[in-house]
Design a protein around this motif. Structure first.
Motif, mmCIF file in Angstrom:
data_model
loop_
_atom_site.group_PDB
_atom_site.id
_atom_site.type_symbol
_atom_site.label_atom_id
_atom_site.label_comp_id
_atom_site.label_asym_id
_atom_site.label_seq_id
_atom_site.Cartn_x
_atom_site.Cartn_y
_atom_site.Cartn_z
ATOM 1 N N PHE A 242 44.087 39.599 40.260
ATOM 2 C CA PHE A 242 44.343 38.808 40.943
ATOM 3 C C PHE A 242 44.798 39.971 42.589
ATOM 4 C CE2 PHE A 242 44.874 36.650 37.313
ATOM 5 C CZ PHE A 242 45.296 35.077 37.664
ATOM 6 N N ASN A 243 45.111 39.828 43.839
ATOM 7 C CA ASN A 243 44.719 40.757 44.606
ATOM 8 C C ASN A 243 46.346 41.299 45.287
ATOM 9 O OD1 ASN A 243 45.638 38.579 45.573
ATOM 10 N ND2 ASN A 243 45.752 38.521 47.775
ATOM 11 N N LEU A 244 47.176 40.643 43.750
ATOM 12 C CA LEU A 244 48.741 41.821 44.293
ATOM 13 C C LEU A 244 49.434 42.406 42.718
ATOM 14 C CD1 LEU A 244 50.312 38.955 46.365
ATOM 15 C CD2 LEU A 244 49.614 40.990 47.429
ATOM 16 N N ASP A 245 48.335 42.872 41.863
ATOM 17 C CA ASP A 245 48.637 42.823 40.644
ATOM 18 C C ASP A 245 48.149 44.518 40.736
ATOM 19 O OD1 ASP A 245 48.195 43.906 37.655
ATOM 20 O OD2 ASP A 245 47.034 42.052 37.154
ATOM 21 N N CYS A 246 49.831 44.937 40.259
ATOM 22 C CA CYS A 246 50.178 46.438 40.127
ATOM 23 C C CYS A 246 50.185 46.996 38.791
ATOM 24 C CB CYS A 246 50.931 46.925 41.281
ATOM 25 S SG CYS A 246 52.820 46.174 40.909
ATOM 26 N N ILE A 247 49.519 46.470 38.590
ATOM 27 C CA ILE A 247 50.112 46.304 36.116
ATOM 28 C C ILE A 247 48.800 46.530 36.149
ATOM 29 C CG2 ILE A 247 50.609 45.820 34.645
ATOM 30 C CD1 ILE A 247 53.383 43.969 35.850
ATOM 31 N N ALA A 248 47.741 45.533 35.949
ATOM 32 C CA ALA A 248 45.978 45.843 35.565
ATOM 33 C C ALA A 248 44.989 45.937 36.506
ATOM 34 C CB ALA A 248 45.917 44.009 34.918
ATOM 35 N N GLU A 249 45.805 46.494 37.695
ATOM 36 C CA GLU A 249 44.434 46.888 39.019
ATOM 37 C C GLU A 249 42.968 47.746 38.482
ATOM 38 O OE1 GLU A 249 44.040 48.082 43.225
ATOM 39 O OE2 GLU A 249 46.151 48.372 42.109
ATOM 40 N N ASP A 250 43.864 49.108 37.579
ATOM 41 C CA ASP A 250 42.851 49.491 36.844
ATOM 42 C C ASP A 250 42.012 49.735 36.313
ATOM 43 O OD1 ASP A 250 43.522 51.631 38.986
ATOM 44 O OD2 ASP A 250 45.024 52.443 37.711
ATOM 45 N N ASP A 251 42.589 48.555 35.287
ATOM 46 C CA ASP A 251 41.814 48.319 33.597
ATOM 47 C C ASP A 251 41.265 46.757 34.339
ATOM 48 O OD1 ASP A 251 42.790 50.075 32.351
ATOM 49 O OD2 ASP A 251 45.329 48.512 31.697
ATOM 50 N N VAL A 252 41.119 45.941 35.284
ATOM 51 C CA VAL A 252 40.653 45.067 36.017
ATOM 52 C C VAL A 252 39.185 45.778 36.355
ATOM 53 C CG1 VAL A 252 39.716 43.272 37.443
ATOM 54 C CG2 VAL A 252 41.614 43.479 36.183
ATOM 55 N N MET A 253 39.277 47.208 36.891
ATOM 56 C CA MET A 253 38.060 47.565 37.583
ATOM 57 C C MET A 253 37.202 48.823 36.181
ATOM 58 S SD MET A 253 40.075 49.770 40.735
ATOM 59 C CE MET A 253 38.203 50.965 40.716
ATOM 60 N N PHE A 254 37.638 49.077 35.329
ATOM 61 C CA PHE A 254 36.773 49.310 34.193
ATOM 62 C C PHE A 254 36.497 48.570 33.665
ATOM 63 C CE2 PHE A 254 36.572 50.567 29.389
ATOM 64 C CZ PHE A 254 36.207 51.177 29.377
ATOM 65 N N MET A 255 36.837 47.086 33.806
ATOM 66 C CA MET A 255 36.030 45.918 32.856
ATOM 67 C C MET A 255 35.538 45.292 33.401
ATOM 68 S SD MET A 255 36.760 45.803 29.758
ATOM 69 C CE MET A 255 36.053 44.530 29.236
ATOM 70 N N VAL A 256 35.640 45.068 34.453
ATOM 71 C CA VAL A 256 34.295 44.905 35.499
ATOM 72 C C VAL A 256 33.251 46.074 35.519
ATOM 73 C CG1 VAL A 256 33.572 43.608 37.678
ATOM 74 C CG2 VAL A 256 36.040 43.006 37.228
ATOM 75 N N LYS A 257 33.185 46.893 35.593
ATOM 76 C CA LYS A 257 32.238 47.732 35.830
ATOM 77 C C LYS A 257 31.645 47.954 34.514
ATOM 78 C CE LYS A 257 31.224 52.550 35.825
ATOM 79 N NZ LYS A 257 31.795 54.041 35.614
ATOM 80 N N GLN A 258 31.938 47.414 33.203
ATOM 81 C CA GLN A 258 31.446 47.328 32.198
ATOM 82 C C GLN A 258 30.930 46.324 31.459
ATOM 83 O OE1 GLN A 258 30.956 49.410 29.266
ATOM 84 N NE2 GLN A 258 32.420 50.955 31.066
ATOM 85 N N ILE A 259 30.931 45.016 32.545
ATOM 86 C CA ILE A 259 30.248 43.852 32.008
ATOM 87 C C ILE A 259 29.155 43.213 33.017
ATOM 88 C CG2 ILE A 259 32.504 42.609 31.568
ATOM 89 C CD1 ILE A 259 32.322 41.047 33.556
ATOM 90 N N LYS A 260 29.010 44.788 34.040
ATOM 91 C CA LYS A 260 28.465 44.341 35.275
ATOM 92 C C LYS A 260 26.677 45.039 34.424
ATOM 93 C CE LYS A 260 30.970 44.781 39.096
ATOM 94 N NZ LYS A 260 30.569 46.052 40.601
ATOM 95 N N HIS A 261 26.803 45.765 33.858
ATOM 96 C CA HIS A 261 25.677 46.323 32.374
ATOM 97 C C HIS A 261 25.532 45.550 31.379
ATOM 98 C CE1 HIS A 261 26.586 50.047 35.086
ATOM 99 N NE2 HIS A 261 27.815 50.006 34.604
ATOM 100 N N LYS A 262 25.733 44.273 31.577
ATOM 101 C CA LYS A 262 25.295 43.432 30.563
ATOM 102 C C LYS A 262 24.114 42.423 30.343
ATOM 103 C CE LYS A 262 28.757 45.127 28.298
ATOM 104 N NZ LYS A 262 28.289 45.854 27.097
ATOM 105 N N ARG A 263 23.670 41.510 29.706
ATOM 106 C CA ARG A 263 22.652 40.647 29.673
ATOM 107 C C ARG A 263 22.409 39.823 30.816
ATOM 108 N NH1 ARG A 263 21.985 37.991 24.350
ATOM 109 N NH2 ARG A 263 22.217 39.607 23.666
ATOM 110 N N PHE A 264 23.765 38.932 31.209
ATOM 111 C CA PHE A 264 23.803 38.902 32.679
ATOM 112 C C PHE A 264 24.486 38.445 33.789
ATOM 113 C CE2 PHE A 264 24.453 36.455 27.843
ATOM 114 C CZ PHE A 264 22.900 35.277 28.063
#
Length: 300
Positions: A242-264
């Protein structure tokens, strides 16, 4: 029980379930801190939408304990609950003489889906990590955790394996004509993470200031190590932020980076709203995204 078109929840063990008359899948939900202790009330509008789309719902509750920092313990407790609920649901369906196709939906592990919000996502992530191939999993746990914590996690996983075998035996007795499917924990089950909060930090007013909880087990560094080292996993994971999330913002960035390197290709979408948007009355866009993501993950 299955004639009602409304998500009427019943308590089963420590959870709440609403069984759809013609389920396209079973969504297992784990909510955020505080709200995850009262999920049927807190996420009412989201559940109504998902039930209307044809999903059965299992709402896992965890105790409202502000000093519960052992997230391994909570995750393993949820996994034991999953096996108990699966057998109990099949017992109920058999007692009510439900059609074989409905019962088979609940006996097939592939039909069980995971949906988490905030801290609930971390519990799902730990279950995914626990689902790795045993030798690889032990190597990763020993690499990323202190020896004491790694040994304890390995011990608890072994205990849960026995619970899994017991559940499998009961289901085989209830459904002797159904071919048993080998399923190790939640491996090959799709999961969607809503505003995942894995580091236990809160960003203050979108600044560089953070409030951190160093007592969490596993802590931020350990959790990130576990995720990045589990290269074979998270192929069936989608992330909604969510664009106004100030709680999970850093964790979202980390997780998105991780799934970018997956099979799909990475499955990530940012919606308008704050960290607690899933508790809102206006959830149509979120609901549509969840359904789309589950359909996409099912095709993989």
């Amino acid at each position: 029980m299955l004639q009602n078109t409304e998500p009427t929840f019943r308590k089963l063990s420590n959870s709440q379930i609403a069984l759809h008359p013609n389920p396209k899948g079973i969504i297992q939900f784990i909510g955020s801190f505080i709200f995850g202790s009262f999920p049927a009330w807190a996420y009412k509008y989201l559940y109504q939408y998902l039930f209307d789309q044809g999903y059965s719902l299992i709402l896992y509750r965890f105790p409202l304990n502000p000093i519960q920092f052992n997230h391994w313990e909570v995750s393993f407790g949820l996994l034991k609950e999953q096996y108990l609920l699966k057998t109990e649901i099949i017992k109920i369906l058999r007692e009510e003489n439900q059609p074989d196709d409905v019962i088979n939906t609940y006996s097939n592990p592939a039909n069980y889906l995971w949906l988490g919000h905030s801290l609930g996502c971390k519990y799902i992530i730990l279950l995914e990590i626990s689902s790795n191939e045993p030798t690889k999993r032990s190597q990763i746990l020993q690499k990323c955790l202190d020896k004491k914590d790694a040994d304890e996690a390995i011990k608890q996983i072994a205990l849960i394996e026995s619970v899994q075998q017991t559940s499998k035996g009961i289901i085989n007795q209830l459904l002797p004509e159904t071919e048993s499917v080998n399923q190790f924990f939640i491996k090959n089950q799709s999961s969607i993470l809503l505003a995942p909060e894995i580091s236990n930090t809160v960003r203050i007013l979108r600044s560089s200031w953070r409030i951190s909880n160093s007592l969490a087990n596993p802590n931020q560094k350990q959790t990130e190590c576990l995720i990045s080292s589990s290269t074979e996993l998270f192929n069936l994971t989608g992330i909604i932020s969510f664009n106004l999330d100030c709680i999970a913002e850093d964790d979202v960035m980390f997780m998105v980076k991780q799934i970018k390197h997956k099979r799909f290709p990475a499955l990530h979408k940012e919606l308008e709203g704050s960290h607690f948007q899933p508790l809102s009355i206006s959830i149509e866009n979120l609901g549509q995204s969840i359904v789309y993501f589950f359909d996409e993950l099912k095709s993989r």
